[in-house]
Design a protein around this motif. Structure first.
Motif, PDB file in Angstrom:
ATOM      1  N   ARG A  84       0.946  -1.109   0.009  1.00 18.78           N
ATOM      2  CA  ARG A  84      -0.101   0.081  -0.096  1.00 18.78           C
ATOM      3  C   ARG A  84       0.963   1.241   0.004  1.00 18.78           C
ATOM      4  NH1 ARG A  84      -5.316   0.664   2.461  1.00 18.78           N
ATOM      5  NH2 ARG A  84      -5.673   2.909   2.594  1.00 18.78           N
ATOM      6  N   VAL A  85       0.648   1.992  -1.148  1.00 15.16           N
ATOM      7  CA  VAL A  85       1.684   3.222  -1.087  1.00 15.16           C
ATOM      8  C   VAL A  85       0.745   4.504  -0.969  1.00 15.16           C
ATOM      9  CG1 VAL A  85       3.153   4.613  -2.744  1.00 15.16           C
ATOM     10  CG2 VAL A  85       3.208   2.087  -2.321  1.00 15.16           C
ATOM     11  N   HIS A  86       1.083   5.407  -0.285  1.00 13.95           N
ATOM     12  CA  HIS A  86       0.732   6.679  -0.414  1.00 13.95           C
ATOM     13  C   HIS A  86       1.428   7.723  -0.827  1.00 13.95           C
ATOM     14  CE1 HIS A  86      -2.092   5.709   2.820  1.00 13.95           C
ATOM     15  NE2 HIS A  86      -1.236   5.124   3.606  1.00 13.95           N
ATOM     16  N   ALA A  87       1.028   7.930  -2.388  1.00 12.30           N
ATOM     17  CA  ALA A  87       1.580   8.770  -3.252  1.00 12.30           C
ATOM     18  C   ALA A  87       1.866  10.260  -2.909  1.00 12.30           C
ATOM     19  CB  ALA A  87       1.313   8.843  -4.584  1.00 12.30           C
ATOM     20  N   GLU A  88       2.809  10.859  -3.409  1.00 12.40           N
ATOM     21  CA  GLU A  88       3.037  12.193  -3.097  1.00 12.40           C
ATOM     22  C   GLU A  88       2.285  13.323  -3.303  1.00 12.40           C
ATOM     23  OE1 GLU A  88       6.164  15.396  -5.219  1.00 12.40           O
ATOM     24  OE2 GLU A  88       7.360  13.332  -4.879  1.00 12.40           O
ATOM     25  N   ARG A  89       1.319  12.960  -4.358  1.00 11.70           N
ATOM     26  CA  ARG A  89       0.066  13.928  -4.837  1.00 11.70           C
ATOM     27  C   ARG A  89      -1.013  13.603  -4.276  1.00 11.70           C
ATOM     28  NH1 ARG A  89       3.807  14.771  -8.738  1.00 11.70           N
ATOM     29  NH2 ARG A  89       3.495  13.269 -10.217  1.00 11.70           N
ATOM     30  N   GLY A  90      -1.127  12.500  -3.058  1.00  8.56           N
ATOM     31  CA  GLY A  90      -2.279  12.260  -2.627  1.00  8.56           C
ATOM     32  C   GLY A  90      -3.000  10.815  -2.877  1.00  8.56           C
ATOM     33  N   ALA A  91      -2.575  10.397  -3.890  1.00  9.81           N
ATOM     34  CA  ALA A  91      -3.035   8.855  -4.224  1.00  9.81           C
ATOM     35  C   ALA A  91      -2.833   7.883  -3.404  1.00  9.81           C
ATOM     36  CB  ALA A  91      -2.598   8.792  -5.556  1.00  9.81           C
ATOM     37  N   THR A  92      -3.780   7.236  -3.160  1.00  7.82           N
ATOM     38  CA  THR A  92      -3.321   5.855  -2.302  1.00  7.82           C
ATOM     39  C   THR A  92      -3.520   4.816  -3.589  1.00  7.82           C
ATOM     40  OG1 THR A  92      -4.400   6.679  -0.337  1.00  7.82           O
ATOM     41  CG2 THR A  92      -3.948   4.059  -0.812  1.00  7.82           C
ATOM     42  N   CYS A  93      -2.488   3.814  -3.410  1.00  4.84           N
ATOM     43  CA  CYS A  93      -2.268   2.864  -4.351  1.00  4.84           C
ATOM     44  C   CYS A  93      -2.285   1.502  -3.610  1.00  4.84           C
ATOM     45  CB  CYS A  93      -1.070   2.857  -5.125  1.00  4.84           C
ATOM     46  SG  CYS A  93      -0.938   4.504  -5.968  1.00  4.84           S
TER      47      CYS A  93
END
Length: 142
Positions: free
Chosen positions: A110-119
């Motif tokens: 689970r990744v919380h991306a720099e621009r706000g996305a969650t993957c």
């Protein structure tokens, strides 16, 4: 650079699989996709959100010309673990996590991306990396 003619998006994404029935069943359970085309022993086309198509090709079954009505599709094939990302609304992320748990599909990262996305990242039966991403992953795109 000259302006390119209009483009409306990516229509098809292809994955190459060892067992066509197993992989099609996985994606149909995962996304509720309907089968658009079934060529036993070669490929299956699945609907993705009524806007795109996920093509599942049996490994090695498309490495020669494929005559179709109206022409010939040139050979293609791939090996190894590929990556594909599907867009999901931010408000449905919890529902996706519950759905994956019900199906017994593990979230491997689970990744919380720099621009706000969650993957959310998972693996399909062939080991391909499947990503579910909320908006904010790419600047100006999604």
């Amino acid at each position: 650079m000259a302006d390119a003619p209009p483009l409306t998006g990516v229509l098809e994404t292809a994955l190459y699989v060892a067992d066509l029935d197993r992989s099609a069943a996985f994606y149909q359970r995962l996304f509720g996709s309907r089968v658009l085309l079934d060529e036993p022993g070669r490929m299956r086309a699945l609907d993705v959100a009524g806007r795109q198509v996920l093509l599942l090709f049996l490994e090695g079954a498309s490495d020669r010309d494929n005559p179709v009505p109206g022409g010939v599709v040139p050979p293609h094939d791939a090996r190894g673990r590929l990556h594909v990302c599907f867009a999901v609304p931010a408000e449905s992320l919890g529902a996706w996590e519950a759905h994956l748990a019900r199906l017994g599909v593990a979230v491997v990262s689970r990744v919380h991306a720099e621009r706000g996305a969650t993957c959310l990242y998972l693996r399909d039966p062939d080991g391909h990396l499947v990503e579910l991403a909320t908006p904010g992953l790419w600047a100006g795109v999604y």
